[in-house]
Write an enzyme that holds these catalytic residues in place. Structure first.
Site, PDB file in Angstrom:
ATOM      1  N   GLU A  60       0.716  -1.406  -0.081  1.00 54.35           N
ATOM      2  CA  GLU A  60       0.142   0.138   0.048  1.00 54.35           C
ATOM      3  C   GLU A  60       0.903   1.320   0.130  1.00 54.35           C
ATOM      4  OE1 GLU A  60      -0.783   2.012   3.561  1.00 54.35           O
ATOM      5  OE2 GLU A  60      -2.709   1.008   3.743  1.00 54.35           O
ATOM      6  N   ASP A 119      -5.454  -3.621  -2.018  1.00 57.52           N
ATOM      7  CA  ASP A 119      -5.266  -2.358  -2.471  1.00 57.52           C
ATOM      8  C   ASP A 119      -3.753  -1.873  -2.838  1.00 57.52           C
ATOM      9  OD1 ASP A 119      -3.992  -2.625   0.080  1.00 57.52           O
ATOM     10  OD2 ASP A 119      -4.665  -0.848   1.117  1.00 57.52           O
TER      11      ASP A 119
END
Length: 368
Positions: A60, A119
């Protein structure tokens, strides 16, 4: 003879355009100034350091750093971040191990959890696509396309009338009750990225369905009297024989976190970042009203447990406040107030600083 009415209108138009360009330039300059501080505090060579979490790095954070470097037109740092991410976190299947904990070897041997976090893949691929468009490097787009393929193969779950995003390849599916369920994290749905990355897919309709499923899930994830979404939610998809008006059942049973907290705070930002979402007045009213009500509480607690409504004893961080500023700026643009952002400095940890730059970038993206 010059038409005075036309001349007056032309002067007004030029004046408005000048003001828009001037504001855009100011926002761009402010972003770059904040980015310089961010890079000095949190970027070590090609590694983004999570100072609030034992100095680990994760996919991330690498994606955030790459996005910020593109926006700041800092190609050298972008390349350093991408090369470190490829060399250290990339797995053989094209996904990325989600966490690197510093160790003596300073290599992929420092990875203490090889599972991925989706993500991370979305953010990294999006940054590569934006980099290819900004600097005209075709290899970046090719790399982004390869990540999109890997996501489609292992992380997109297609059901009867929905497509959902697994948070990671392993550990989020359950069949303990005889009904297969998935644990999802809706803050992993980066809506503007999903729209952009569909252009790299051989099956763009799958990404279209992912976008729509995210909105549908959020429309039904309004828990507690505050009607807020949780960091994590349990999703039991409908079978082919079920009512097609719904994509499945949602609950907070045995989830990692039933809070509206440090994950879910990204949801309103990632919604309003998407022009497509902002154009749907009915949906913006339904999905954003609970945040406005929550932020009206003074001081606003950082988190709330949506099962028992217990709130944190500390208030929202400056990064969380930045999300509020961005949402208000993008949804209440008629107020014409220039956003006021907190300063990124040594008193701010990695995540709060990242939320601040993300919020600034969302506003900057939609000002151009």
């Amino acid at each position: 003879m010059v038409n005075l009415h036309y001349a007056t209108r032309a002067t007004l138009v030029i004046g408005v355009l000048f003001l828009l360009v001037s504001c855009s330039n100011k926002e761009d300059s402010e972003f770059k100034s904040q980015y310089i501080a961010y890079k000095a505090l949190f970027v070590d060579g090609g590694r983004v350091v999570d100072t609030g979490n034992d100095d680990v790095s994760h996919s991330e954070g690498q994606g955030y750093g790459m996005l910020f470097a593109v926006a700041a037109n800092d190609k050298d740092t972008f390349d350093a971040l991408w090369h470190w991410t490829q060399r250290t976190l990339m797995r053989e299947d094209g996904l990325f191990s989600w966490r690197y904990r510093p160790c003596v070897d300073n290599s992929s041997s420092c990875i203490d959890d090889p599972n991925n976090a989706s993500d991370g893949e979305i953010l990294i691929a999006w940054a590569l696509l934006r980099a290819s468009e900004k600097w005209g490097v075709g290899k970046y787009e090719e790399d982004a396309r390869n990540i999109v393929r890997a996501v489609e193969q292992k992380l997109l779950v297609v059901n009867n009338n929905s497509v959902v995003l697994l948070p990671g390849e392993y550990g989020f599916a359950s069949d303990q009750t005889g009904n297969a369920s998935l644990q999802l994290n809706l803050s992993y749905w980066v809506f503007p990225a999903i729209t952009d990355l569909s252009s790299l897919s051989d099956t763009p309709s799958r990404w279209e369905s992912l976008f729509e499923s995210g909105l549908t899930l959020l429309s039904n994830m309004q828990f507690s009297t505050y009607q807020l979404p949780s960091d994590w939610v349990r999703f039991t998809p409908n079978s082919a024989e079920s009512d097609n008006s719904k994509i499945g059942a949602l609950s907070l049973d045995n989830v990692i976190s039933p809070e509206f907290g440090f994950n879910a705070i990204r949801i309103p930002l990632q919604l309003v970042w998407s022009p497509r979402f902002r154009q749907n007045a009915r949906l913006t009213e339904k999905l954003l009203s609970p945040y406005y009500a929550w932020w009206a509480i003074t001081p606003t607690p950082a988190t709330i447990n949506l099962l028992n409504e217990e709130t944190a004893e500390y208030e929202m961080s400056k990064g969380m406040r930045s999300v509020q500023v961005a949402v208000n700026s993008l949804m209440k643009s008629e107020e014409k107030q220039r956003p006021e952002w907190p300063e990124i400095n040594r008193n701010m940890d990695y995540y709060s600083a990242s939320l601040t730059l993300l919020s600034m970038l969302a506003v900057l993206d939609n000002a151009s």
